[in-house]
Design a protein around this motif. Structure first.
Motif, PDB file in Angstrom:
ATOM      1  N   UNK A 147      28.145 -13.198  69.486  1.00 35.07           N
ATOM      2  CA  UNK A 147      28.602 -14.211  70.447  1.00 35.07           C
ATOM      3  C   UNK A 147      30.053 -14.041  70.896  1.00 35.07           C
ATOM      4  N   UNK A 148      30.861 -13.348  70.092  1.00 37.22           N
ATOM      5  CA  UNK A 148      32.261 -13.104  70.455  1.00 37.22           C
ATOM      6  C   UNK A 148      32.429 -11.800  71.235  1.00 37.22           C
ATOM      7  N   UNK A 149      31.317 -11.202  71.663  1.00 33.06           N
ATOM      8  CA  UNK A 149      31.280  -9.927  72.414  1.00 33.06           C
ATOM      9  C   UNK A 149      31.786  -8.746  71.600  1.00 33.06           C
ATOM     10  N   UNK A 150      31.763  -8.865  70.288  1.00 33.29           N
ATOM     11  CA  UNK A 150      32.103  -7.732  69.429  1.00 33.29           C
ATOM     12  C   UNK A 150      30.840  -6.903  69.229  1.00 33.29           C
ATOM     13  N   UNK A 151      30.994  -5.591  69.247  1.00 36.16           N
ATOM     14  CA  UNK A 151      29.842  -4.704  69.099  1.00 36.16           C
ATOM     15  C   UNK A 151      29.414  -4.683  67.634  1.00 36.16           C
ATOM     16  N   UNK A 152      28.174  -5.109  67.403  1.00 35.05           N
ATOM     17  CA  UNK A 152      27.605  -5.121  66.057  1.00 35.05           C
ATOM     18  C   UNK A 152      26.920  -3.790  65.779  1.00 35.05           C
ATOM     19  N   UNK A 153      26.265  -3.260  66.811  1.00 35.12           N
ATOM     20  CA  UNK A 153      25.519  -2.006  66.676  1.00 35.12           C
ATOM     21  C   UNK A 153      25.582  -1.267  67.994  1.00 35.12           C
TER      22      UNK A 153
END
Length: 178
Positions: A84-90
């Motif tokens: 949700x914070x636009x951080x890349x998880x994968x």
């Protein structure tokens, strides 16, 4: 056009295992097709500490026969997931068939984007491999024929030399020089 089938299955994390026993939570499935250069994104609300498993398969669609062809070497799937914070998880490149997993560490709407890694070169990799195989077979066949032609020429030269020596020997014996 590359067809892609994918299922995204949220699996509850260990902390929510007891909650899972108290209520029935069904797995969600999703099946879709995307084109060669399309990027398909989904927004899924995922709770905190939830493991998400996605199964996928990339295949080429034959328009003439209207069937899916076996996976082409080099054709695969790129998966990118943002929290949700636009951080890349994968963000990872995968093969033509398989599974990807990730665990959410933040509750909320996660963006899951899938697209094939195909380019015109990757799409025609199968044709390229076929041409390379055909060229290799032609080269081996030509090499075999050249080898046998060289052996035949050598045998003919040896036989001609033996015949010439006998003929010259009989010629000189008739002349009584030997």
């Amino acid at each position: 056009m590359a067809g892609v089938g994918a299922r995204l299955l949220p699996v509850m994390g260990w902390s929510a295992l007891m909650l899972l026993a108290l209520c029935t939570v069904g797995a969600q499935g999703l099946y879709f097709h995307i084109g060669e250069t399309e990027k398909r994104c989904f927004i899924e609300e995922i709770p905190d500490e939830t493991m998400v498993i996605g199964n996928y398969r990339t295949q080429m669609w034959d328009k003439q026969k209207e069937v899916f062809l076996p996976s082409t070497p080099g054709l695969g799937m790129h998966v990118e997931v943002k929290d949700p914070d636009s951080k890349v998880v994968l963000s990872r490149q995968y093969g033509s068939e398989g599974r990807f997993t990730f665990t959410s560490h933040t509750p909320g709407d996660h963006q899951i984007c899938l697209h094939s890694n195909s380019t015109k070169m990757a799409l025609f990799a199968g044709g390229k491999l076929y041409r390379e195989e055909r060229f290799r077979l032609t080269s081996e066949s030509t090499n075999q024929r050249v080898l046998w032609w060289s052996i035949a020429q050598t045998v003919i030269l040896i036989l001609t030399g033996i015949w010439q020596m006998r003929h010259l020997k009989s010629f000189f014996e008739a002349k009584k020089l030997v």
